[in-house]
Structure formats: C-alpha cells, structure tokens
Write a protein that holds these residues in place. Structure first.
Motif, PDB file in Angstrom:
ATOM      1  N   MET A 111       0.749  -1.115   0.038  1.00 51.25           N
ATOM      2  CA  MET A 111       0.058   0.044   0.187  1.00 51.25           C
ATOM      3  C   MET A 111       0.882   1.396  -0.039  1.00 51.25           C
ATOM      4  N   VAL A 112       0.683   2.109  -1.038  1.00 47.94           N
ATOM      5  CA  VAL A 112       1.356   3.181  -0.952  1.00 47.94           C
ATOM      6  C   VAL A 112       0.394   4.480  -0.233  1.00 47.94           C
ATOM      7  N   ASN A 113      -0.709   4.442  -0.741  1.00 50.88           N
ATOM      8  CA  ASN A 113      -1.797   5.525  -0.392  1.00 50.88           C
ATOM      9  C   ASN A 113      -2.978   4.813  -0.437  1.00 50.88           C
ATOM     10  N   ASN A 114      -3.768   4.971   0.765  1.00 52.89           N
ATOM     11  CA  ASN A 114      -5.214   4.508   0.838  1.00 52.89           C
ATOM     12  C   ASN A 114      -6.019   5.269   1.501  1.00 52.89           C
ATOM     13  N   THR A 115      -6.755   6.242   0.916  1.00 45.59           N
ATOM     14  CA  THR A 115      -7.600   7.224   1.772  1.00 45.59           C
ATOM     15  C   THR A 115      -9.071   6.849   1.714  1.00 45.59           C
ATOM     16  N   SER A 116      -9.288   5.725   1.115  1.00 42.32           N
ATOM     17  CA  SER A 116     -10.695   5.328   0.751  1.00 42.32           C
ATOM     18  C   SER A 116     -11.379   4.731   2.013  1.00 42.32           C
ATOM     19  N   VAL A 117     -12.693   4.650   1.940  1.00 37.39           N
ATOM     20  CA  VAL A 117     -13.311   4.421   3.114  1.00 37.39           C
ATOM     21  C   VAL A 117     -13.174   2.565   3.418  1.00 37.39           C
ATOM     22  N   VAL A 118     -12.797   1.929   2.429  1.00 35.08           N
ATOM     23  CA  VAL A 118     -12.284   0.506   2.333  1.00 35.08           C
ATOM     24  C   VAL A 118     -10.917   0.531   3.400  1.00 35.08           C
ATOM     25  N   ALA A 119     -11.002  -0.447   4.422  1.00 36.18           N
ATOM     26  CA  ALA A 119      -9.806  -0.467   4.976  1.00 36.18           C
ATOM     27  C   ALA A 119      -8.559  -1.332   4.130  1.00 36.18           C
ATOM     28  N   ASP A 120      -7.553  -1.144   4.460  1.00 38.87           N
ATOM     29  CA  ASP A 120      -6.478  -1.851   3.814  1.00 38.87           C
ATOM     30  C   ASP A 120      -6.579  -3.354   3.566  1.00 38.87           C
ATOM     31  N   GLU A 121      -6.717  -3.953   4.903  1.00 39.88           N
ATOM     32  CA  GLU A 121      -6.688  -5.502   4.646  1.00 39.88           C
ATOM     33  C   GLU A 121      -8.109  -5.843   4.047  1.00 39.88           C
ATOM     34  N   LEU A 123      -9.340  -4.238   1.578  1.00 42.28           N
ATOM     35  CA  LEU A 123      -9.022  -4.187   0.148  1.00 42.28           C
ATOM     36  C   LEU A 123      -7.989  -5.193  -0.635  1.00 42.28           C
ATOM     37  N   ALA A 124      -7.142  -5.613   0.373  1.00 41.46           N
ATOM     38  CA  ALA A 124      -6.188  -6.638  -0.078  1.00 41.46           C
ATOM     39  C   ALA A 124      -6.868  -7.833  -0.213  1.00 41.46           C
ATOM     40  N   HIS A 125      -7.835  -8.128   0.562  1.00 44.35           N
ATOM     41  CA  HIS A 125      -8.721  -9.421   0.625  1.00 44.35           C
ATOM     42  C   HIS A 125      -9.367  -9.560  -0.721  1.00 44.35           C
ATOM     43  N   ARG A 126     -10.062  -8.418  -0.871  1.00 44.00           N
ATOM     44  CA  ARG A 126     -10.816  -8.250  -2.133  1.00 44.00           C
ATOM     45  C   ARG A 126      -9.998  -8.538  -3.133  1.00 44.00           C
ATOM     46  N   THR A 170     -16.305   4.630  -9.033  1.00 43.19           N
ATOM     47  CA  THR A 170     -16.298   3.178  -8.696  1.00 43.19           C
ATOM     48  C   THR A 170     -14.904   2.459  -9.350  1.00 43.19           C
ATOM     49  N   VAL A 171     -14.333   1.875  -8.419  1.00 44.24           N
ATOM     50  CA  VAL A 171     -13.055   1.489  -9.019  1.00 44.24           C
ATOM     51  C   VAL A 171     -13.143  -0.062  -9.207  1.00 44.24           C
ATOM     52  N   LYS A 172     -13.022  -0.159 -10.653  1.00 44.26           N
ATOM     53  CA  LYS A 172     -13.595  -1.722 -11.148  1.00 44.26           C
ATOM     54  C   LYS A 172     -12.136  -2.251 -11.561  1.00 44.26           C
ATOM     55  N   SER A 173     -12.294  -3.738 -11.761  1.00 48.03           N
ATOM     56  CA  SER A 173     -11.082  -4.613 -11.996  1.00 48.03           C
ATOM     57  C   SER A 173     -10.103  -4.263 -13.143  1.00 48.03           C
ATOM     58  N   ILE A 226     -13.908  -3.051  -7.022  1.00 40.62           N
ATOM     59  CA  ILE A 226     -13.185  -3.293  -5.966  1.00 40.62           C
ATOM     60  C   ILE A 226     -13.476  -2.519  -4.821  1.00 40.62           C
ATOM     61  N   ALA A 227     -13.520  -1.096  -5.149  1.00 43.54           N
ATOM     62  CA  ALA A 227     -13.922  -0.245  -4.069  1.00 43.54           C
ATOM     63  C   ALA A 227     -14.539   0.971  -4.779  1.00 43.54           C
ATOM     64  N   LYS A 228     -15.091   1.833  -3.849  1.00 40.22           N
ATOM     65  CA  LYS A 228     -15.850   3.021  -4.338  1.00 40.22           C
ATOM     66  C   LYS A 228     -15.062   4.391  -3.595  1.00 40.22           C
ATOM     67  N   LEU A 229     -14.708   5.327  -4.401  1.00 43.88           N
ATOM     68  CA  LEU A 229     -14.127   6.551  -3.781  1.00 43.88           C
ATOM     69  C   LEU A 229     -15.122   7.754  -4.142  1.00 43.88           C
TER      70      LEU A 229
END
Lengths: 369, 103
Positions: A111-121, A123-126, A170-173, A226-229
């Motif tokens: 992780m370099v930068n993660n300011t989204s509402v989805v926690a680091d772990e 996000l990594a799991h997903r 929306t962050v898609k794969s 993957i996540a929503k920003l």
C-alpha cells in the motif's frame, strides 16, 4: 416329493452371473421415499465368492468398459458423463479440482496510499479474490527463501483517485494494470551509495517472454467492483500475484465449483394407464414422464421419457398408496459438471486434476520403494 | 512409513503423511479389487493432522508389494481416464467445427 435343491443352485440364473436382486443391489442405489438404500459400494473381490461370482474389476476390464461422453462444452463450463468409474475416483477428481489444482492469485499488496473508506486489509482481501487470466503452468511456486522474479510473480498496480468536486468513482477490476517490468517501488536501503533495490528482481521484462507476449496477463473479468471513492480519496497500491492451491486459501481455487451426480434411472413398476397416467405426468416438475397414446384401444399410457432430468424431488412417490414408480441411481455413471473461473479452460482443468492424482500415486510409490 | 510385524509381511499398516481421503479412498478401491487382498481399509487418526493410515492384509504376498501394485493400477487407470477424456473432448469439438457457444 421334489428332490432337495440347494438354495444356491438357482436353475434360472446362468453360472457366473449374479441373480437379479443382487445385481440391483450391487449396481444401483434405490431411492425410497424416506432414504436411499444400497448406497455402500460392494468392492471386495470375494464378496460373492460363495456363489462363485468374481467381483474383482481388473485394470484391463476397467480400461475396456470406461467411456466418457461430453454433453456440453463452453468457454467456462463443461458437462460430461463418465461411465464405468467408481465413486471414490470421481470424488477424488472433484476434491482435486476444488482444492489442489494450482492458480495465480494476488497474495501481497504493497500500500502506498489508501484514503478510501475501504480498510487496507479488506481491500487486499478483495484483490486476492479477483480471478486472473494467467496460466499457472507457466509459473513456479514462490517459497519464502526465493526472491520474487519474473518466473514466479506477477505484479499489478492500482492507481486511482477521485478529484474534489467530481462525482463518486467506482474502482473496477479493469483498472488493475499489469507491470511487466516488475515492481516500481523502492525498498528502503540503509546504505545510501547502494543502488535502490525494488521489491522484485525481474531479470527480463515479462512480456518479452514468448508465452506472455501474445496474451497479456490481465484480470479475467473487467467489471468486478473493488472499491468506491468519494471526492478527495485515492488508492495507490502494488499487488503481487503468486501461485498457490485451494487447500491453503480459497482464492487459489480454479473452479467456481465442480460437482457430479449419478445418472438417475426411473422405472415404472406397473403399467400406468388412463387418469392415473395423466396425474403422474403432471406431478413431475421436470417432465420425466410422458403420455403415449395406445392407438386402437384408446387410453393413455405413461412412459419414462427423460430420466436424466430427474432431480429426486420424490413427488411421484409421495402420498400414493400403491408403488407405481421406483427411483434409482446408477452407481458407476457420473454426470460431472465443472465451472471454471477463467484461468484455465474447464477441459484443461480436469486433465490437470487427473495428472495431479497420478503425481500423488507416483510420489507414494517412490516413497515405498 | 510401514508398521508391520517382523515375521509376517502379509499384513501391515502404512502411514502416509500429507494425504487425505482423495488418495486413500481411491487406492482402497483399487486394492479391494485385487484378489490377493483379504482386508483393506483406511482411517484418518485426527482430522487436524494430515496423516492417513492404510491397513492391508493379504493372502500371503508381502503387503508392501500389494500396496505398490494398487498404486500402479491407480496410475494406469488415471492415464486411461485422461486419454479417454481427451479423445472425447476432441470428438465433441471436431465435427461441429468451433461451434462453441460463448456465454
């Protein structure tokens, strides 16, 4: 007074063959209204020794009688019949397909930068669960002592942000970019004079290798969220994918699922005619039965039209006073369905599974010698 | 690992590491078909431990050889399954050309 005949000297059964009821017990599972019977497989070679029937199935007769018939084949799914095989082998293939055929999946996320509402772990799991379009046979396993190189790691980068004032993103794969040059991040080094080392040591660019130049190693499905920003949030990370098996973590399972069922056999115990026939045909939700018109005599007879569709809902034997139908399963005919998540095609997956069982046997044989 | 008696080599228990029902049930099936086998069974001593005990009792032949033959038979069966399956898939694909419907 008739001469006494031994019960085992059945005159109407030819020598060397089993009588009807024993043949039924050996080759069919009978599904009664409450529970199935004759489910155990009678495999012992001397089971019928007292009546002189040899129950052994040698490898030669297996090879002679074994048949495979493919019913349906698409890019992601295969349905085929295996006839003449035992449940233990069919189950072994199913277990290996689910847990022991290797695939590539994201394992380490830097992780370099993660300011989204989805926690680091989270996000990594997903990210780990996203199916990758990489043939695992072209890669090697990465153990703890190895350095990650182009033969055992695939590196992806995700760099998205949502500007302040713009609507939610929306962050898609499909935004996961493959980095054929390897990791772009630098490892901290105490020695200032030494060259900065990256997290992976690729000796050559991955897409210069012949296997990867034709087919870029991306994700299989582009539209996985993957996540929503929200405005002002950003995600910047690097993901490393390695080879693994489903036993360790389900993300490495190459199949959505794989299952088998035994071929259903539906038989009418008596002739069913007239109104009873009509009612029987209507009762079945998958149309196993059909009406056959008896020409001159008039009247209708029920016949078994499509036994393969039977789902064992037991509607045809529920509540009736007389037994009209017997539901059975053929013990050595399996209808296998394999749904692949995309890395390997389903027929290749099955062949890999059989190869893995052979390798297991080989390993034990060499251990025993 | 073989646990048997020193005098009688026709019955022994084999303990395999890193194996489970997948291999043990299949080899139990092939062993039971062998007419030299009196008894064959497997058990998993504890599900948290990856170990399988296979018990083989034969009519005189050394149990190790019979077990090895069982594994060899299983390998031959797997190779046959693989080739038959490959042929069936090719047969299915060929007459219809590449008419595989995409989802």
């Amino acid at each position: 007074m008739s001469p006494k005949v031994s019960a085992l000297d059945m005159p109407d059964v030819p020598m060397g063959q089993l009588p009807e009821h024993l043949h039924l017990q050996r080759t069919r599972v009978v599904c009664k209204a409450d529970a199935p019977i004759h489910t155990e497989g009678i495999q012992y070679s001397g089971a019928y020794a007292s009546i002189g029937v040899d129950n052994s199935v040698g490898v030669d007769s297996f090879c002679k009688n074994f048949k495979v018939k493919v019913v349906r084949l698409t890019n992601n799914e295969i349905e085929f019949d295996m006839i003449g095989i035992d449940a233990s082998l069919a189950n072994a293939f199913r277990r290996i397909l689910i847990a022991e055929v290797p695939t590539m999946a994201i394992e380490k996320v830097l992780m370099v930068n993660n300011t989204s509402v989805v926690a680091d772990e989270v996000l990594a799991h997903r990210l780990g669960l996203i199916p990758l379009n990489a043939d695992p046979r072209l890669f090697e396993y990465l153990s703890e002592n190895d350095a990650p190189n182009e033969r055992n790691t695939i590196v992806y980068k995700l760099d998205v942000s949502c500007k302040k004032g713009s609507p939610r993103v929306t962050v898609k794969s499909d935004q996961l970019k493959w980095l054929p040059h390897g990791s772009e991040l630098q490892m901290d080094s105490h020695d200032i004079s030494a060259k900065a080392k990256s997290y992976t040591s690729f000796s050559c660019i991955q897409d210069s290798l012949p296997e990867f130049s034709k087919k870029p190693l991306g994700v299989k499905f582009d539209d996985i969220i993957i996540a929503k920003l929200g405005p002002g949030q950003a995600i910047e990370l690097e993901a490393h994918a390695v080879k693994g098996i489903g036993k360790i973590h389900a993300k490495w399972s190459p199949v959505a699922t794989a299952w088998y069922r035994m071929l259903p056999e539906v038989s009418l115990l008596k002739e069913v005619i007239g109104d009873v026939a009509e009612k029987l045909v209507k009762k079945c939700p998958v149309n196993v039965f059909d009406i056959e018109d008896l020409g001159n005599a008039g009247g209708k007879k029920a016949v078994v039209a499509n036994p393969r569709a039977c789902t064992l809902c037991r509607e045809c034997i529920r509540g009736v006073n007389e037994e009209l139908v017997e539901l059975r399963r053929v013990k050595d005919h399996f209808i296998f369905t394999v749904e692949s998540t995309g890395a390997l095609s389903p027929e290749e997956l099955f062949i890999e599974a059989v190869k893995i069982l052979e390798d297991k046997c080989d390993r034990v044989i060499s251990e025993l010698s | 690992m073989e646990h048997g008696s020193a005098t009688d080599s026709s019955s022994s228990t084999f303990s395999l590491m890193d194996e489970d029902h997948t291999l043990a049930n299949s080899v139990r099936y092939t062993l039971n078909q062998d007419p030299r086998v009196i008894f064959c069974g497997y058990s998993i001593p504890h599900p948290s431990e990856n170990k399988v005990n296979i018990r083989v009792q034969t009519t005189g032949d050394p149990a190790k050889d019979v077990l090895k033959d069982g594994f060899q038979n299983l390998m031959v069966m797997c190779q046959h399954v693989r080739s038959t399956f490959g042929k069936a898939v090719d047969d299915f694909k060929s007459p219809e050309g590449m008419k595989i419907d995409t989802p």
